[in-house]
Design an enzyme around this catalytic site. Structure first.
Site, mmCIF file in Angstrom:
data_model
loop_
_atom_site.group_PDB
_atom_site.id
_atom_site.type_symbol
_atom_site.label_atom_id
_atom_site.label_comp_id
_atom_site.label_asym_id
_atom_site.label_seq_id
_atom_site.Cartn_x
_atom_site.Cartn_y
_atom_site.Cartn_z
ATOM 1 N N PHE A 30 0.857 -1.191 0.000
ATOM 2 C CA PHE A 30 0.000 0.000 0.000
ATOM 3 C C PHE A 30 0.891 1.238 0.000
ATOM 4 O O PHE A 30 1.755 1.391 0.874
ATOM 5 C CB PHE A 30 -0.920 0.034 1.224
ATOM 6 C CG PHE A 30 -1.809 1.252 1.224
ATOM 7 C CD1 PHE A 30 -2.929 1.308 0.403
ATOM 8 C CD2 PHE A 30 -1.516 2.357 2.009
ATOM 9 C CE1 PHE A 30 -3.740 2.438 0.366
ATOM 10 C CE2 PHE A 30 -2.317 3.486 1.987
ATOM 11 C CZ PHE A 30 -3.432 3.531 1.162
ATOM 12 N N ASP A 44 9.232 2.950 1.641
ATOM 13 C CA ASP A 44 8.042 3.645 2.140
ATOM 14 C C ASP A 44 7.947 3.343 3.639
ATOM 15 O O ASP A 44 7.514 2.263 4.039
ATOM 16 C CB ASP A 44 6.810 3.147 1.384
ATOM 17 C CG ASP A 44 5.509 3.775 1.891
ATOM 18 O OD1 ASP A 44 5.509 4.336 3.002
ATOM 19 O OD2 ASP A 44 4.493 3.675 1.172
ATOM 20 N N LYS A 52 3.016 9.671 8.555
ATOM 21 C CA LYS A 52 2.112 9.455 9.676
ATOM 22 C C LYS A 52 2.604 9.937 11.046
ATOM 23 O O LYS A 52 2.087 10.899 11.601
ATOM 24 C CB LYS A 52 1.734 7.970 9.762
ATOM 25 C CG LYS A 52 0.860 7.528 8.587
ATOM 26 C CD LYS A 52 0.277 6.161 8.800
ATOM 27 C CE LYS A 52 -0.866 5.871 7.854
ATOM 28 N NZ LYS A 52 -0.502 5.294 6.561
HETATM 29 C C1 LIG Z 1 -0.791 5.546 5.216
HETATM 30 C C2 LIG Z 1 0.194 5.085 4.206
HETATM 31 C C3 LIG Z 1 0.350 5.756 2.991
HETATM 32 C C4 LIG Z 1 -0.533 6.906 2.562
HETATM 33 O O1 LIG Z 1 -0.459 7.983 3.422
HETATM 34 P P1 LIG Z 1 -1.611 9.124 3.343
HETATM 35 O O2 LIG Z 1 -1.150 10.141 4.322
HETATM 36 O O3 LIG Z 1 -2.904 8.460 3.729
HETATM 37 O O4 LIG Z 1 -1.653 9.623 1.957
HETATM 38 C C5 LIG Z 1 1.335 5.309 2.119
HETATM 39 N N1 LIG Z 1 2.126 4.274 2.441
HETATM 40 C C6 LIG Z 1 2.008 3.609 3.607
HETATM 41 C C7 LIG Z 1 2.927 2.486 3.911
HETATM 42 C C8 LIG Z 1 1.025 3.980 4.519
HETATM 43 O O5 LIG Z 1 0.888 3.299 5.660
#
Ligand SMILES: *Cc1c(COP(=O)(O)O)cnc(C)c1O
Length: 392
Positions: A136, A220, A249
């Site tokens: 994701f 990521d 986050k």
């Molecule tokens: C939450 C998340 C995203 C997206 O972040 P947003 O602030 O919702 O756009 C991308 N990659 C990972 C691994 C995530 O946990």
């Protein structure tokens, strides 16, 4: 339906299921709903509220910065912005050659990283990007193209091209990677997929292969970064460094901020005018993130995440529940694998008992308490989650 539920379904875009409650207040690891019901928050707004709710350091930083200078555009620099950039270079290990790009969310950080990957053209033949099945990376078009969940992409095709999704195995990576690949995108732990660990040795091998073929290794760490897994960044536990890392986050403790940090030669790919963001790096958000990172450093919350994660694992093992077949993840990002697709039922039972955990998918419970979690909250988790398990 209660009044807020009626209002929600009448006015909010139909992108989300009906929320679980209407929350009005938070303090530390607890939140309260509009009826005064208290919940122990072991989701932290999906790994966002690293310092819990209404932390005095965040309140002070936002209050004083908003009363001083909140936003100026990127035609101007501000002291909090440079302080945060330098701090992130230190904490990531990107060092002197590192560079930082600020934005407002995880998806935006990955968009910046996607464009960075496109700039790694080589002689022009690097047209492929590799990412993992079940990964994701966000909901905007570029981030969606990287996301390895076909059901999220299908309605929105065509998405930006060139991305190939491979199995999360060293063999699949060895077969797919070569000199036509511009970048490899990875989550060190796949949070949204239910907190899935990569196979042993995967990151080390990925680093070797990327170096050998001139491929950018882009991690990521939007969910895993900023202490969540028991180190500042999850890759530090594998003893490697990436060419770029995205984060968001946990870094703002609840305010919207994200960043792309580049290492070494990857720092020279972007040139003037190739990317930008109106809000990105503004003094209000960067001052808040500085306050969050200062508390994490001064109070040893990265070590706390590692230690409390071990304690949580011991508590979960102590339930000896036949429903829980495995515990994945590390530090304070844990995934409980369930013997049957009962995650929604279990999360609902937890909520009934005053505990917020998350059904990341049908058979996985995600647990991500604030990094400030201590003895009292762990004892309360044990009691409330025990009641939830017993009620099924
Ligand atoms: C939450 C998340 C995203 C997206 O972040 P947003 O602030 O919702 O756009 C991308 N990659 C990972 C691994 C995530 O946990």
């Amino acid at each position: 339906m209660t009044a807020w539920q009626d209002r929600f379904s009448a006015s909010m875009m139909r992108t989300m299921a009906m929320p679980l409650a209407s929350l009005v207040r938070g303090e530390g690891c607890y939140v309260w709903d509009d009826e005064g019901t208290e919940y122990l928050d072991f989701l932290s707004g999906i790994a966002v509220n690293s310092l819990g709710h209404a932390h005095p350091a965040i309140v002070a930083a936002i209050s004083s910065q908003v009363a001083t200078l909140a936003h100026v555009s990127n035609y101007f620099s501000t002291p909090p912005q440079l302080e945060l950039a330098e701090r992130l270079k230190r904490l990531t290990g990107a060092g002197d050659a590192g560079r930082v790009y600020f934005c407002n969310s995880g998806a935006e950080a990955n968009e910046a990283a996607f464009k960075l990957a496109r700039l790694n053209k080589g002689q022009g033949g690097r047209t492929r990007i590799l990412a993992l099945d079940d990964s994701f990376h966000g909901r905007t078009m570029g981030a969606l193209a990287l996301t390895g969940k076909p059901h999220m992409r299908e309605a929105f095709e065509p998405v930006p091209g060139g991305v190939e999704h491979i199995d999360s195995t060293i063999r699949a990576l060895e077969n797919a990677i070569d000199g036509t690949v511009a970048a490899l995108f990875l989550e060190p732990v796949k949070g949204e997929a239910g907190v899935l660990d990569l196979p042993d040795g995967f990151l080390t091998r990925a680093r070797e292969l990327c170096t050998e073929h001139g491929v950018l290794l882009i991690l990521d760490e939007i969910q895993t970064g900023i202490g969540r897994t028991g180190s500042w960044f999850a890759y530090q536990q594998a003893g490697i460094i990436p060419d770029a890392v995205t984060m968001a986050k946990g870094m703002g403790g609840g305010v919207p901020i994200g960043a792309l940090v580049t290492f070494g030669a990857a720092s020279d790919l972007y040139t003037r005018g190739q990317h930008g963001s109106t809000f990105g790096g503004n003094p209000l958000m960067t001052a808040t993130a500085n306050a969050v990172l200062t508390v994490i450093e001064e109070q040893g919350l990265v070590a706390n995440a590692a230690r409390r994660g071990d304690e949580l694992r011991a508590i979960i093992a102590g339930f000896s529940s036949p429903l829980i077949t495995e515990v994945r993840g590390s530090g304070l990002l844990l995934g409980l694998g369930l013997a049957e697709p009962a995650a929604l039922k279990l999360a609902a039972a937890a909520l009934q008992n005053g505990l917020i955990v998350n059904a990341a998918n049908e058979a996985s419970i995600r647990i991500a308490p604030p990094l400030i979690v201590g003895d009292a909250e762990l004892a309360e988790f044990e009691r409330r989650f025990g009641l939830a398990l017993a009620s099924l």
